[in-house]
Design an enzyme around this catalytic site. Structure first.
Site, mmCIF file in Angstrom:
data_model
loop_
_atom_site.group_PDB
_atom_site.id
_atom_site.type_symbol
_atom_site.label_atom_id
_atom_site.label_comp_id
_atom_site.label_asym_id
_atom_site.label_seq_id
_atom_site.Cartn_x
_atom_site.Cartn_y
_atom_site.Cartn_z
ATOM 1 C CB SER A 8 0.581 -0.482 -12.688
ATOM 2 O OG SER A 8 0.474 0.621 -11.816
ATOM 3 C CG HIS A 33 -0.528 -3.030 -8.970
ATOM 4 N ND1 HIS A 33 -0.289 -3.839 -7.875
ATOM 5 C CD2 HIS A 33 0.242 -1.928 -8.794
ATOM 6 C CE1 HIS A 33 0.608 -3.253 -7.084
ATOM 7 N NE2 HIS A 33 0.936 -2.082 -7.612
ATOM 8 C CG ASP A 35 0.740 1.640 -7.885
ATOM 9 O OD1 ASP A 35 1.161 0.815 -7.068
ATOM 10 O OD2 ASP A 35 0.886 1.523 -9.122
ATOM 11 C CG MET A 37 1.801 6.642 -4.820
ATOM 12 S SD MET A 37 2.835 7.214 -6.174
ATOM 13 C CE MET A 37 3.077 5.685 -7.073
ATOM 14 C CG HIS A 66 1.501 -1.023 -3.862
ATOM 15 N ND1 HIS A 66 2.490 -0.784 -4.795
ATOM 16 C CD2 HIS A 66 2.121 -0.980 -2.647
ATOM 17 C CE1 HIS A 66 3.645 -0.609 -4.182
ATOM 18 N NE2 HIS A 66 3.455 -0.720 -2.875
ATOM 19 C CG MET A 68 3.623 2.834 -2.324
ATOM 20 S SD MET A 68 3.894 3.096 -4.078
ATOM 21 C CE MET A 68 2.277 2.655 -4.690
ATOM 22 C CG MET A 137 8.176 -1.916 -3.506
ATOM 23 S SD MET A 137 6.798 -1.777 -4.666
ATOM 24 C CE MET A 137 7.424 -0.589 -5.853
ATOM 25 C CG ASP A 175 4.697 -2.628 -7.982
ATOM 26 O OD1 ASP A 175 4.673 -2.246 -9.168
ATOM 27 O OD2 ASP A 175 4.086 -2.053 -7.057
HETATM 28 C C1 DX5 Z 1 5.645 2.255 -8.261
HETATM 29 C C2 DX5 Z 1 4.321 1.548 -8.293
HETATM 30 C C3 DX5 Z 1 4.194 0.612 -9.416
HETATM 31 C C4 DX5 Z 1 4.227 1.253 -10.778
HETATM 32 C C5 DX5 Z 1 4.837 0.240 -11.726
HETATM 33 O O1 DX5 Z 1 5.747 2.965 -7.089
HETATM 34 O O2 DX5 Z 1 4.127 0.810 -7.113
HETATM 35 O O3 DX5 Z 1 3.033 -0.207 -9.305
HETATM 36 O O4 DX5 Z 1 2.972 1.658 -11.241
HETATM 37 O O5 DX5 Z 1 5.035 0.865 -12.929
HETATM 38 P P1 DX5 Z 1 6.086 0.318 -13.996
HETATM 39 O O6 DX5 Z 1 5.638 -1.063 -14.381
HETATM 40 O O7 DX5 Z 1 5.964 1.309 -15.117
HETATM 41 O O8 DX5 Z 1 7.447 0.322 -13.361
HETATM 42 ZN ZN ZN Z 2 2.477 -0.736 -7.058
#
Ligand code: DX5
Ligand code: ZN
Length: 216
Positions: A8, A33, A35, A37, A66, A68, A137, A175
């Site tokens: 990630s 990956h 993220d 947000m 991903h 969010m 998740m 994840d």
């Molecule tokens: C959380 C994200 C994850 C995050 C995972 O909201 O969707 O992808 O980056 O990070 P770790 O592996 O540190 O929990």
């Molecule tokens: Zn994620």
């Protein structure tokens, strides 16, 4: 097929982003990956299109994005243009999930659906045959480095049964909180893709950690 490791980028050093992208390019990792947000669906803001474009410029592996964010349909085409290969939306953010999935596929990407920890896998019964990936998740979305939720194992087992029963080809992605202590148990439960942020980038030798996560 061997399992997939998707580091990630959220846990990378953004002051040295190109260096960390190259590190993943040159490692045993399979995907990136990424993220996104929006500060509304989750209580955090990560980054948007300029950063995604910068990642795309250097990344030589699949970009697993991903979202969010609320109302993700607004941005499907832009994510394709900025390099997404797989686009995952949250079931909790999509009133018309079937339409969202079709939009993603029509734009030329693989379609994923993410489930928050409280969301039952049974909600996917009527859509599982249409999707390419389910992102389970294993923490509440919004932040890297959180503690893994133990209920995930039984959830993954139920999801695997559903996928088999419906003859779906969907991959199961985990994840949040994946580490060297729990990854084998997750694979045994049915996981295909492991996302790891803090475990990889928080380690002394990220490349070596990725190689360890690839071992069965
Ligand atoms: C959380 C994200 C994850 C995050 C995972 O909201 O969707 O992808 O980056 O990070 P770790 O592996 O540190 O929990
Ligand atoms: Zn994620």
């Amino acid at each position: 097929m061997s399992h997939i490791i998707a580091p990630s980028v959220l846990s990378a050093d953004f002051g040295n982003l190109q260096r960390d992208i190259e590190l993943i390019n040159n490692s045993d990792a399979d995907w990136f990956h990424i993220d996104i947000m929006d500060g509304a669906f989750v209580p955090n803001i990560s980054f948007g299109f300029p950063v995604l474009k910068a990642i795309q410029k250097h990344a030589k592996k699949t970009l697993d994005v991903h979202l969010m964010i609320e109302d993700p349909d607004r941005y499907v085409t832009l994510f394709k243009e900025n390099g997404a290969d797989i686009l995952t939306v949250h079931i909790e953010a999509c009133t018309h999930l079937h339409r969202s999935i079709q939009n993603i596929k029509n734009a030329g990407m693989k379609a994923g659906v993410a489930l928050n920890p409280h969301t039952s896998v049974h909600l996917l019964e009527d859509i599982i045959a249409d999707i390419d990936l389910v992102c389970v998740m294993s923490v509440n979305p919004g932040f890297g480095g959180q503690k893994f939720i133990e209920n995930t194992y039984t959830k993954v087992e139920s999801l695997k049964k559903l996928i088999t029963a419906k003859k779906s080809k969907a991959l199961i992605e985990i994840d949040g909180g994946v580490d060297l202590n729990n990854y084998k148990k997750l694979l045994a439960a049915g996981a295909d893709v492991l996302v790891a942020g803090n475990t990889v980038f928080g380690s002394a030798d990220p490349s070596k950690t990725i190689t360890q996560l690839k071992q069965i």
